[in-house]
Design a protein around this motif. Structure first.
Motif, PDB file in Angstrom:
ATOM      1  N   ALA A 121      15.815   3.352  -1.552  1.00  0.00           N
ATOM      2  CA  ALA A 121      14.946   2.878  -0.474  1.00  0.00           C
ATOM      3  C   ALA A 121      14.225   1.595  -0.876  1.00  0.00           C
ATOM      4  O   ALA A 121      14.090   0.669  -0.064  1.00  0.00           O
ATOM      5  CB  ALA A 121      13.936   3.967  -0.089  1.00  0.00           C
ATOM      6  N   ILE A 122      13.750   1.534  -2.107  1.00  0.00           N
ATOM      7  CA  ILE A 122      13.092   0.310  -2.588  1.00  0.00           C
ATOM      8  C   ILE A 122      14.080  -0.848  -2.573  1.00  0.00           C
ATOM      9  O   ILE A 122      13.757  -1.965  -2.137  1.00  0.00           O
ATOM     10  CB  ILE A 122      12.526   0.533  -3.996  1.00  0.00           C
ATOM     11  N   GLY A 125      14.686  -2.135   0.985  1.00  0.00           N
ATOM     12  CA  GLY A 125      13.605  -3.001   1.448  1.00  0.00           C
ATOM     13  C   GLY A 125      13.708  -4.399   0.869  1.00  0.00           C
ATOM     14  O   GLY A 125      13.529  -5.399   1.574  1.00  0.00           O
ATOM     15  N   ARG A 129      14.528  -7.559   3.558  1.00  0.00           N
ATOM     16  CA  ARG A 129      13.238  -8.119   3.973  1.00  0.00           C
ATOM     17  C   ARG A 129      13.354  -9.538   4.544  1.00  0.00           C
ATOM     18  O   ARG A 129      12.932  -9.809   5.676  1.00  0.00           O
ATOM     19  CB  ARG A 129      12.263  -8.101   2.802  1.00  0.00           C
ATOM     20  N   ASP A 158      14.135   1.230   9.952  1.00  0.00           N
ATOM     21  CA  ASP A 158      13.918   2.211   8.894  1.00  0.00           C
ATOM     22  C   ASP A 158      15.242   2.456   8.178  1.00  0.00           C
ATOM     23  O   ASP A 158      16.279   2.648   8.826  1.00  0.00           O
ATOM     24  CB  ASP A 158      13.431   3.560   9.453  1.00  0.00           C
ATOM     25  N   SER A 174      12.396   3.383   3.650  1.00  0.00           N
ATOM     26  CA  SER A 174      11.859   2.029   3.678  1.00  0.00           C
ATOM     27  C   SER A 174      11.679   1.653   5.140  1.00  0.00           C
ATOM     28  O   SER A 174      12.647   1.594   5.899  1.00  0.00           O
ATOM     29  CB  SER A 174      12.820   1.050   2.989  1.00  0.00           C
ATOM     30  N   SER A 175      10.438   1.432   5.551  1.00  0.00           N
ATOM     31  CA  SER A 175      10.115   1.290   6.966  1.00  0.00           C
ATOM     32  C   SER A 175       9.458  -0.056   7.251  1.00  0.00           C
ATOM     33  O   SER A 175       8.505  -0.449   6.579  1.00  0.00           O
ATOM     34  CB  SER A 175       9.157   2.421   7.384  1.00  0.00           C
ATOM     35  N   GLU A 186       5.630  -3.509   5.863  1.00  0.00           N
ATOM     36  CA  GLU A 186       6.581  -2.628   5.197  1.00  0.00           C
ATOM     37  C   GLU A 186       5.856  -1.454   4.559  1.00  0.00           C
ATOM     38  O   GLU A 186       4.778  -1.619   3.989  1.00  0.00           O
ATOM     39  CB  GLU A 186       7.337  -3.407   4.121  1.00  0.00           C
ATOM     40  N   LEU A 188       6.715   2.297   2.234  1.00  0.00           N
ATOM     41  CA  LEU A 188       7.661   3.142   1.519  1.00  0.00           C
ATOM     42  C   LEU A 188       7.143   4.574   1.594  1.00  0.00           C
ATOM     43  O   LEU A 188       5.995   4.850   1.229  1.00  0.00           O
ATOM     44  CB  LEU A 188       7.771   2.686   0.062  1.00  0.00           C
TER      45      LEU A 188
END
Length: 255
Positions: A121-122, A125, A129, A158, A174-175, A186, A188
Motif C-alpha cells: 500500500a505504501i 501511494g 501520487r 483507493d 492507500s487512500s 493521502e 494510509l
C-alpha cells in the motif's frame, strides 16, 4: 470474531450459499474465489468493495460494474489476483488515457515491492501520487463538469491490498481524496486497527452502513454471506453505479 465498524474519511473501516469455483495456492496462501468475471474497461468512477478480517482469513467482496466518466459500462472483476502472492482492489479512478494514468498497472507494480500488504500500500501511494495529481489537474482544466461531479471534495482513488503479516490477516489501504480547493490528500489505513475494527468498506456504501446500523447483531459466523449481502444492498440502492455479478474472495494462510 465479532466485526466492529469505524469511520475514516470516505472509507468505512469497520453470502446465501455461494458456489466455490476453485482454490489456488500462492506463496502459502489459499485464494478461493467464489465468483469471478474478467473483462476490461478504461475507467471506473463508482464501485463498492468490502473487506472483512476474521481470525485467520480475509473475505473480500466487490461489485463488477465499471462505469466510464463519459458514459458506457462493462463488467469487470475488481479483485485482482493475477500476480503471485498479491491480492488488491482499485476503487476510484482506474484509467485516464489523456495522461496515461492507469491505476491497475500501478497496483501490479506495487505488488512487487514486498510481502506485506502495508508495504504494498505504501508503494502504491508512492507510485501513483504524482501521476494522480497530473490526472486531476488535466480533468480540472479540460473537463470541469466531470471534475466537479466525480472528484472535487471526494475520494478519488483507493488501493486496497490484502494478505498476511506473519500469521495475521491484514488489509492495507492507500487512500487519496481531493478537497474543494483541489488539494490532494493521502491517508494510509490498516485493518484491523488499534481499536480492533475489522471491516473496511470503500466506494458507494450508504446502504451497507444503514444495514449494519439497523442490525447490530449481524451474523458473525458466515462472513462470506455478510459480505455478499452488503454488496447486494448497495447494488439495489445504486444500480446505475454498482452492479452484478458479485465477486467474493476468501484468503486463508496455510503456513
Amino acid at each position: 470474531m465479532k466485526p466492529f465498524l469505524a469511520v475514516i474519511a470516505h472509507i468505512q473501516i469497520l453470502a446465501f450459499d455461494i458456489l466455490r469455483i476453485l482454490a489456488k495456492h500462492r506463496n502459502g496462501v489459499v485464494i478461493a474465489p467464489y465468483v469471478t468475471w474478467v473483462l476490461f474497461a478504461s475507467a471506473c468512477h463508482a464501485t463498492f468493495v468490502v473487506g472483512i478480517i476474521d481470525t485467520n482469513r480475509i473475505i473480500l467482496a466487490a461489485d463488477s460494474l465499471v462505469k466510464g466518466s463519459e458514459g458506457g459500462t462493462v463488467t469487470q472483476c475488481k479483485i485482482h489476483t493475477q500476480q503471485k502472492g498479491c491480492v488488491f482492489a482499485i476503487i476510484g479512478l482506474r484509467y485516464k488515457p489523456e495522461t496515461e494514468f492507469d491505476s491497475i498497472s500501478r497496483g501490479f507494480q506495487a505488488c512487487k515491492s514486498g510481502p506485506s500488504p502495508m508495504v504494498k500500500a505504501i508503494a502504491f501511494g508512492n507510485i501513483v501520487r504524482a501521476d494522480l495529481r497530473k490526472a486531476m489537474d488535466y480533468s480540472r482544466q479540460h473537463a470541469p463538469a466531470i471534475y466537479k461531479r466525480d472528484y472535487e471534495g471526494r475520494g478519488v482513488l483507493d488501493g486496497l491490498f490484502s494478505g498476511f503479516e506473519g500469521e495475521r490477516p491484514v488489509i492495507a489501504i492507500s487512500s487519496f481524496s481531493l478537497d474543494q480547493a483541489g488539494e490532494l490528500h493521502e491517508r494510509l489505513i490498516r485493518v484491523p486497527d488499534d481499536a480492533g475494527n475489522n471491516i473496511a468498506m470503500s466506494g458507494e456504501q450508504q446502504a451497507a452502513l444503514s444495514f449494519l446500523a439497523k442490525n447490530p447483531d449481524w451474523p458473525t459466523t458466515d462472513f462470506p454471506r455478510l459480505a455478499k449481502r452488503l454488496v447486494e444492498l448497495v447494488i439495489a440502492e445504486k444500480p446505475a453505479n454498482v452492479g452484478p455479478p458479485i465477486s467474493i474472495l476468501e484468503i486463508t494462510s496455510v503456513r
